[in-house]
Scaffold this motif. Structure first.
Motif, mmCIF file in Angstrom:
data_model
loop_
_atom_site.group_PDB
_atom_site.id
_atom_site.type_symbol
_atom_site.label_atom_id
_atom_site.label_comp_id
_atom_site.label_asym_id
_atom_site.label_seq_id
_atom_site.Cartn_x
_atom_site.Cartn_y
_atom_site.Cartn_z
ATOM 1 N N UNK A 1 -6.188 7.134 6.573
ATOM 2 C CA UNK A 1 -7.154 6.462 7.037
ATOM 3 C C UNK A 1 -7.539 5.349 6.065
ATOM 4 N N UNK A 2 -7.773 5.919 4.766
ATOM 5 C CA UNK A 2 -8.331 4.969 3.704
ATOM 6 C C UNK A 2 -7.194 3.871 3.202
ATOM 7 N N UNK A 3 -5.998 4.388 3.413
ATOM 8 C CA UNK A 3 -4.783 3.421 3.312
ATOM 9 C C UNK A 3 -4.981 2.414 4.721
ATOM 10 N N UNK A 4 -5.002 2.907 5.790
ATOM 11 C CA UNK A 4 -4.940 1.873 6.725
ATOM 12 C C UNK A 4 -6.062 0.943 6.732
ATOM 13 N N UNK A 5 -7.262 1.506 6.267
ATOM 14 C CA UNK A 5 -8.481 0.404 6.573
ATOM 15 C C UNK A 5 -8.751 -0.232 5.144
ATOM 16 N N UNK A 6 -7.603 -0.059 4.353
ATOM 17 C CA UNK A 6 -7.749 -0.691 3.073
ATOM 18 C C UNK A 6 -8.999 -0.395 2.232
ATOM 19 N N UNK A 7 -9.532 0.763 2.344
ATOM 20 C CA UNK A 7 -10.712 1.237 1.480
ATOM 21 C C UNK A 7 -10.174 1.532 0.089
ATOM 22 N N UNK A 8 -9.278 2.505 -0.118
ATOM 23 C CA UNK A 8 -8.505 2.596 -1.109
ATOM 24 C C UNK A 8 -7.008 2.975 -0.656
#
Length: 193
Positions: free
Chosen positions: A83-90
């Protein structure tokens, strides 16, 4: 003293572990997208296994408690990474995920040793899990061609986990041993003092 028969939490833990592992390997083979695996990472592989682990603790089963809780946390953590990858959070690099996998490989090797004292089906499950993790480690550190082999090994692992689940359920409802799990690969010695 209670005469109420309690269910074995391992059936839920093994079901969730097997299904989530199987779906991820379908993804690794290019057969399906990541969406179903993310959902299962949080619910069946993650939450259900955590609950099974906590319930194993109440039965006094340290192996089940540690294993189900560990792999439940693994799946939730992996879902968060996706999810972090998908939403480009980290954005985690392939190497970042590789180090995540190496940590769980080391834990798996501890469980693998313990599995050798339980029964053959457990030993097969953890042998294939350890080998699958090692292959995925290699895939994330520069050898992506071993991903297909890792997927095949981990599909065997998933089916082995389901076999154990099936043996618990079917043997219980049949009132006799229909599906055998085999003898331990290493015989236990006397109890600790």
């Amino acid at each position: 003293m209670s005469t109420i028969k309690l269910g074995n939490p391992a059936v839920v833990g093994l079901s969730g572990f097997g299904l989530t592992t199987l779906l991820l390997q379908f993804h690794n083979l290019g057969w399906c997208g990541l969406g179903p695996i993310v959902a299962m990472a949080f619910i069946f592989g993650g939450l259900a296994q955590l609950i099974a682990g906590f319930m194993e603790q109440k039965t006094g089963n340290n192996f089940g408690f540690a294993a189900f809780s560990t792999y439940g946390a693994f799946w939730i953590g992996l879902g968060i990474i996706w999810l972090l990858n998908y939403f480009k959070v980290y954005t985690s690099s392939t190497t970042d995920v590789g180090f995540y996998l190496v940590g769980f490989t080391l834990l798996t090797l501890i469980f693998w040793i313990g599995s050798l004292f339980i029964h053959a089906a457990m030993s097969i499950t953890f042998t294939t899990l350890a080998l699958g993790f090692i292959l995925l480690d290699l895939a994330h550190f520069g050898f992506p061609e071993v991903t297909t082999l890792a997927a095949i090994v981990l599909i065997i692992c998933a089916f082995s986990a389901w076999y154990m689940m099936a043996s618990i359920v079917i043997n219980d409802v049949a009132g006799r041993e229909i599906l055998k799990t085999g003898k331990p690969w290493i015989k236990k010695t006397s109890k600790l003092l």
